[in-house]
Design a protein around this motif. Structure first.
Motif, PDB file in Angstrom:
ATOM      1  N   ASP A 334      81.685  41.063 -41.788  1.00  0.00           N
ATOM      2  CA  ASP A 334      82.545  41.677 -40.762  1.00  0.00           C
ATOM      3  C   ASP A 334      81.683  42.483 -39.798  1.00  0.00           C
ATOM      4  OD1 ASP A 334      84.423  43.005 -39.236  1.00  0.00           O
ATOM      5  OD2 ASP A 334      85.726  43.495 -40.924  1.00  0.00           O
ATOM      6  N   ALA A 335      81.159  41.825 -38.780  1.00  0.00           N
ATOM      7  CA  ALA A 335      80.273  42.495 -37.817  1.00  0.00           C
ATOM      8  C   ALA A 335      81.000  43.595 -37.070  1.00  0.00           C
ATOM      9  CB  ALA A 335      79.697  41.474 -36.850  1.00  0.00           C
ATOM     10  N   GLY A 336      82.298  43.406 -36.799  1.00  0.00           N
ATOM     11  CA  GLY A 336      83.054  44.414 -36.073  1.00  0.00           C
ATOM     12  C   GLY A 336      83.143  45.722 -36.831  1.00  0.00           C
ATOM     13  N   ARG A 337      83.360  45.642 -38.120  1.00  0.00           N
ATOM     14  CA  ARG A 337      83.423  46.855 -38.928  1.00  0.00           C
ATOM     15  C   ARG A 337      82.058  47.543 -38.985  1.00  0.00           C
ATOM     16  NH1 ARG A 337      84.865  47.321 -45.304  1.00  0.00           N
ATOM     17  NH2 ARG A 337      84.928  49.600 -45.406  1.00  0.00           N
ATOM     18  N   ARG A 338      81.010  46.748 -39.108  1.00  0.00           N
ATOM     19  CA  ARG A 338      79.666  47.352 -39.113  1.00  0.00           C
ATOM     20  C   ARG A 338      79.376  48.034 -37.778  1.00  0.00           C
ATOM     21  NH1 ARG A 338      78.058  42.239 -41.043  1.00  0.00           N
ATOM     22  NH2 ARG A 338      76.823  41.941 -39.147  1.00  0.00           N
ATOM     23  N   ASP A 339      79.806  47.443 -36.682  1.00  0.00           N
ATOM     24  CA  ASP A 339      79.590  48.056 -35.369  1.00  0.00           C
ATOM     25  C   ASP A 339      80.280  49.416 -35.289  1.00  0.00           C
ATOM     26  OD1 ASP A 339      78.073  45.930 -34.499  1.00  0.00           O
ATOM     27  OD2 ASP A 339      79.707  44.962 -33.390  1.00  0.00           O
ATOM     28  N   ALA A 340      81.486  49.519 -35.843  1.00  0.00           N
ATOM     29  CA  ALA A 340      82.203  50.789 -35.829  1.00  0.00           C
ATOM     30  C   ALA A 340      81.466  51.838 -36.662  1.00  0.00           C
ATOM     31  CB  ALA A 340      83.620  50.589 -36.358  1.00  0.00           C
TER      32      ALA A 340
END
Length: 366
Positions: A334-340
């Motif tokens: 989950d790249a989006g969660r890591r970005d957050a």
């Protein structure tokens, strides 16, 4: 004065580098036989040797020898500072090990401002004993402030500066790190480290998750086992040649700044230096506090990142469960969660800790 472990010495060196950059002269006090005796001269700083011994709580009688050594070295420093203006400091700072006591006590006797830095959420005995007379107590964890107040510190002397990180780590470069780790374009890097102390359970759990992790397309694992656990971990992993192309197992990582900058996710223990470096490089992380740390301080250390939304935490006893596996794999996919999480870590501005501490030291001198 800083000594004994990298957790004490490296933050002191980070401050020293910043002060030197600003044009100040820095001299270290420590033991030649301990880690500081190697790291400090290598970094190009003057080193003034002192000889002290620690207090072993399991052998109470060692307090007598420890106090005698501290008193002897304190007297020697007082005499040296009085007779040599070039040696006398404008400010003295201790980083929490017993080696600081001769310096901070000598400075107090001579009216030299005394500062302390505490890396952990649970302060050591040396800093607690010195707190009452310190003009500045710089802390890395907000939770430690009440402990110092109970030890007699003036509340207005306590400042949250963070834990300084050496410039060599702050200079970590993603592209350089990915190239050194052999990561191809688009690959996801999981960086795992725990140090030689308490890394065994992490290493065992990673071995049990090998198939699940390597089933993730484009995942590369960089796994630092700690020197003491390297052979055992390598045997447990039993990597084939194809698996070894994606799973880099090694005893330690030399260029930690580049490795952190390249990582998409970190799995690690939560010692003070690890937390500081992860925060400074703003890397999303899964933290597993070492369960036998004094007063469980690694759990409190981890909360600094967890409460900010930059990390998730699992107790050591829980990493064998399915929830840990689900969370680790979920974050890796989950790249989006890591970005957050990365954005949350950036919000901590942890990469400026050395600058903040240097500002406070300069204010004492003024």
């Amino acid at each position: 004065a800083a000594g004994g472990t990298a957790g004490h010495v490296n933050p002191a060196l980070a401050l020293a580098e910043e002060l030197r950059r600003r044009g100040h002269a820095v001299r270290f006090f420590g033991e030649t036989r301990r880690l500081e005796g190697t790291l400090v001269p290598e970094a190009g700083f003057d080193f003034f040797p002192v000889r002290v011994s620690g207090f072993d709580r399991s052998r109470p009688w060692t307090i007598l020898t420890a106090l005698a050594h501290i008193s002897r070295e304190e007297g020697r420093l007082v005499k040296s500072f009085r007779s040599d203006d070039a040696l006398r400091p404008d400010v003295a700072i201790g980083f929490g090990a017993y080696v600081e006591l001769p310096l901070v006590r000598a400075a107090r006797r001579l009216g030299i401002p005394v500062a302390l830095h505490e890396q952990n959420s649970v302060p050591g005995l040396a800093n607690k004993r010195s707190a009452r007379h310190a003009s500045l107590i710089a802390i890395a964890q907000p939770a430690v402030a009440p402990v110092f107040e109970r030890a007699g510190a003036a509340p207005n002397a306590i400042r949250l500066t963070g834990n300084p990180v050496r410039s060599s780590v702050l200079a970590g470069d993603c592209a350089r790190g990915r190239a050194a780790l052999g990561a191809g374009e688009g690959e996801t890097i999981l960086l795992v480290f725990g140090g030689s102390l308490g890394a065994a359970h992490l290493n065992e759990r990673l071995a049990s998750l090998k198939s699940a992790l390597l089933a993730i397309p484009g995942l590369r694992v960089v796994h630092s086992t700690g020197a003491a656990g390297f052979e055992e971990a390598r045997s447990a992993l039993a990597l084939t040649d194809d698996e070894a192309a994606r799973w880099d197992v090694r005893p330690y990582i030399t260029e930690m700044g580049d490795a952190l900058a390249a990582a998409d996710l970190v799995l690690s223990r939560s010692g003070a230096s690890s937390i500081a470096e992860i925060a400074a490089l703003a890397v999303p992380s899964v933290l597993v506090p070492y369960p036998h740390a004094t007063a469980d301080h690694q759990t409190t250390n981890a909360r600094f990142l967890v409460d900010a939304g930059a990390a998730v935490m699992f107790a050591d006893a829980d990493i064998d469960g399915v929830d840990f596996e689900r969370e680790l794999i979920g974050l890796l996919t989950d790249a989006g969660r890591r970005d957050a999480m990365r954005a949350a870590a950036h919000g901590l501005v942890a990469d400026r800790a050395a600058e903040k501490l240097a500002d406070e030291i300069e204010a004492l001198r003024a």
